[in-house]
Design a protein around this motif. Structure first.
Motif, short mmCIF file in Angstrom:
data_model
loop_
_atom_site.label_atom_id
_atom_site.label_comp_id
_atom_site.label_asym_id
_atom_site.label_seq_id
_atom_site.Cartn_x
_atom_site.Cartn_y
_atom_site.Cartn_z
N MET A 88 0.90 -1.64 -0.38
CA MET A 88 -0.27 0.21 -0.16
C MET A 88 0.87 1.08 -0.28
O MET A 88 1.98 0.94 0.67
N GLN A 89 0.81 2.10 -1.30
CA GLN A 89 1.22 3.25 -1.05
C GLN A 89 0.67 4.27 -0.12
O GLN A 89 -0.50 4.43 0.20
N SER A 90 1.69 5.37 0.36
CA SER A 90 1.04 6.31 0.91
C SER A 90 1.44 7.56 0.62
O SER A 90 2.83 7.31 0.15
N LEU A 91 1.15 9.06 0.96
CA LEU A 91 1.97 10.26 0.87
C LEU A 91 2.70 10.70 1.64
O LEU A 91 2.87 11.37 2.19
N ARG A 92 3.02 9.43 3.34
CA ARG A 92 3.70 10.14 4.22
C ARG A 92 4.99 10.77 3.66
O ARG A 92 5.71 10.04 2.57
N ASN A 93 5.46 11.74 3.95
CA ASN A 93 6.44 12.18 3.67
C ASN A 93 7.06 12.44 2.02
O ASN A 93 7.75 12.89 1.78
N ILE A 94 5.61 12.92 1.23
CA ILE A 94 5.81 12.86 0.21
C ILE A 94 6.38 14.36 0.27
O ILE A 94 6.92 14.58 -1.20
N ALA A 95 6.09 16.45 0.76
CA ALA A 95 7.24 16.56 0.20
C ALA A 95 8.40 16.97 0.32
O ALA A 95 9.19 17.52 0.23
N VAL A 96 9.17 15.46 0.73
CA VAL A 96 10.74 15.95 1.12
C VAL A 96 10.98 14.70 -0.19
O VAL A 96 12.10 14.06 -0.38
N THR A 97 10.27 13.58 -0.71
CA THR A 97 10.24 12.22 -2.01
C THR A 97 10.47 13.31 -3.43
O THR A 97 9.87 12.44 -4.33
N GLU A 148 -7.66 26.15 -3.48
CA GLU A 148 -8.02 25.44 -2.89
C GLU A 148 -7.04 24.31 -3.56
O GLU A 148 -6.53 23.07 -2.82
N VAL A 149 -5.78 24.75 -4.71
CA VAL A 149 -5.02 23.99 -4.51
C VAL A 149 -3.26 23.93 -3.95
O VAL A 149 -3.46 22.80 -3.71
N ASN A 150 -3.92 24.84 -3.20
CA ASN A 150 -3.22 26.42 -2.25
C ASN A 150 -2.83 25.52 -0.88
O ASN A 150 -2.44 24.48 -0.75
N ASP A 151 -3.90 24.88 -0.82
CA ASP A 151 -5.05 24.49 0.33
C ASP A 151 -4.26 22.95 0.26
O ASP A 151 -3.78 22.98 1.43
N LEU A 152 -4.56 22.33 -0.84
CA LEU A 152 -4.16 20.55 -0.85
C LEU A 152 -2.67 20.77 -0.57
O LEU A 152 -2.41 19.54 -0.10
N VAL A 153 -2.12 21.64 -1.51
CA VAL A 153 0.04 21.01 -0.81
C VAL A 153 -0.28 21.61 0.26
O VAL A 153 0.72 21.01 0.40
N ALA A 154 -0.09 22.52 0.47
CA ALA A 154 0.35 22.65 2.39
C ALA A 154 -0.41 21.83 3.77
O ALA A 154 0.57 21.61 4.12
N PHE A 155 -1.35 20.89 2.97
CA PHE A 155 -2.07 19.64 3.38
C PHE A 155 -1.12 18.98 3.38
O PHE A 155 -0.31 18.28 4.70
N LEU A 156 -0.44 18.32 2.12
CA LEU A 156 0.75 17.78 2.10
C LEU A 156 2.12 17.63 2.85
O LEU A 156 2.96 16.96 3.19
N GLU A 157 2.40 19.00 2.76
CA GLU A 157 3.10 19.85 3.36
C GLU A 157 3.83 19.14 4.65
O GLU A 157 4.35 19.00 5.31
N THR A 158 1.61 18.70 5.92
CA THR A 158 1.88 18.37 7.29
C THR A 158 2.09 17.53 7.31
O THR A 158 2.93 16.51 8.25
N LEU A 159 2.51 16.44 5.62
CA LEU A 159 2.95 15.06 6.19
C LEU A 159 4.03 14.76 6.46
O LEU A 159 4.72 13.65 6.47
N THR A 160 4.87 15.19 6.67
CA THR A 160 6.71 15.33 6.96
C THR A 160 6.70 15.38 8.27
O THR A 160 6.71 16.02 8.95
N ASP A 161 7.46 13.71 8.47
CA ASP A 161 7.48 13.81 10.35
C ASP A 161 9.03 13.67 10.78
O ASP A 161 9.48 13.62 11.66
N GLY A 162 9.78 14.22 9.95
CA GLY A 162 11.32 14.13 10.11
C GLY A 162 12.35 13.24 9.55
O GLY A 162 13.53 13.22 10.02
N TYR A 163 11.23 12.30 8.99
CA TYR A 163 12.45 11.01 8.98
C TYR A 163 13.43 11.14 7.27
O TYR A 163 13.06 12.26 7.14
N GLU A 164 14.71 10.77 8.12
CA GLU A 164 15.62 11.25 6.95
C GLU A 164 15.74 10.41 5.85
O GLU A 164 15.98 9.03 6.27
N LEU A 165 15.42 10.32 4.66
CA LEU A 165 16.14 9.15 3.89
C LEU A 165 16.86 8.93 3.42
O LEU A 165 18.09 9.73 4.49
#
Ligand code: HEM
Length: 79
Positions: A1-10, A60-77
């Motif tokens: 199952m794919q997820s959008l977790r950490n999507i802002a840094v991938t 609304e596009v910018n709001d969705l992008v802002a939401f996606l940016e909240t999915l970053t947990d500090g994990y380092e690739l």
């Protein structure tokens, strides 16, 4: 199952890395069928029921992008 977790840094995004920003991804979902975008590599399975003409405003596009940016947990690739 794919997820959008950490999507802002991938970036880059999608199977072929075609998009460098999340804004481009959401813009694509929103306007694929109403603005001119490059043709798909495979046209047989393009989802036109749920994607491509969402009718989202710029805000609304910018709001969705802002939401996606909240999915970053500090994990380092890994390097
Ligand atoms: C507005 C709602 C949505 C958002 C914000 C969103 C976000 C994203 C993002 C950021 C990616 C890139 C993932 C990556 O490259 O690591 C992605 C890929 C993908 N999404 Fe969505 N998504 C949405 C709706 C949907 C829907 C409704 C479907 C299917 C019914 C879908 C199917 C896919 C698929 C198949 C991919 C992989 C595409 C590829 O690799 O070329 N998405 N999505």
């Amino acid at each position: 199952m794919q997820s959008l977790r950490n999507i802002a840094v991938t970036d880059p995004y999608m199977h072929n890395g075609v998009f460098k920003t999340l804004h481009e991804v959401v813009d694509f979902y929103n306007t694929r069928d109403v603005k001119s975008w490059p043709a798909p590599e495979v046209a047989d399975n393009v989802n036109q029921d749920e994607l491509g003409d969402l009718g989202l405003t710029d805000e609304e596009v910018n709001d969705l992008v802002a939401f996606l940016e909240t999915l970053t947990d500090g994990y380092e690739l890994p390097e």
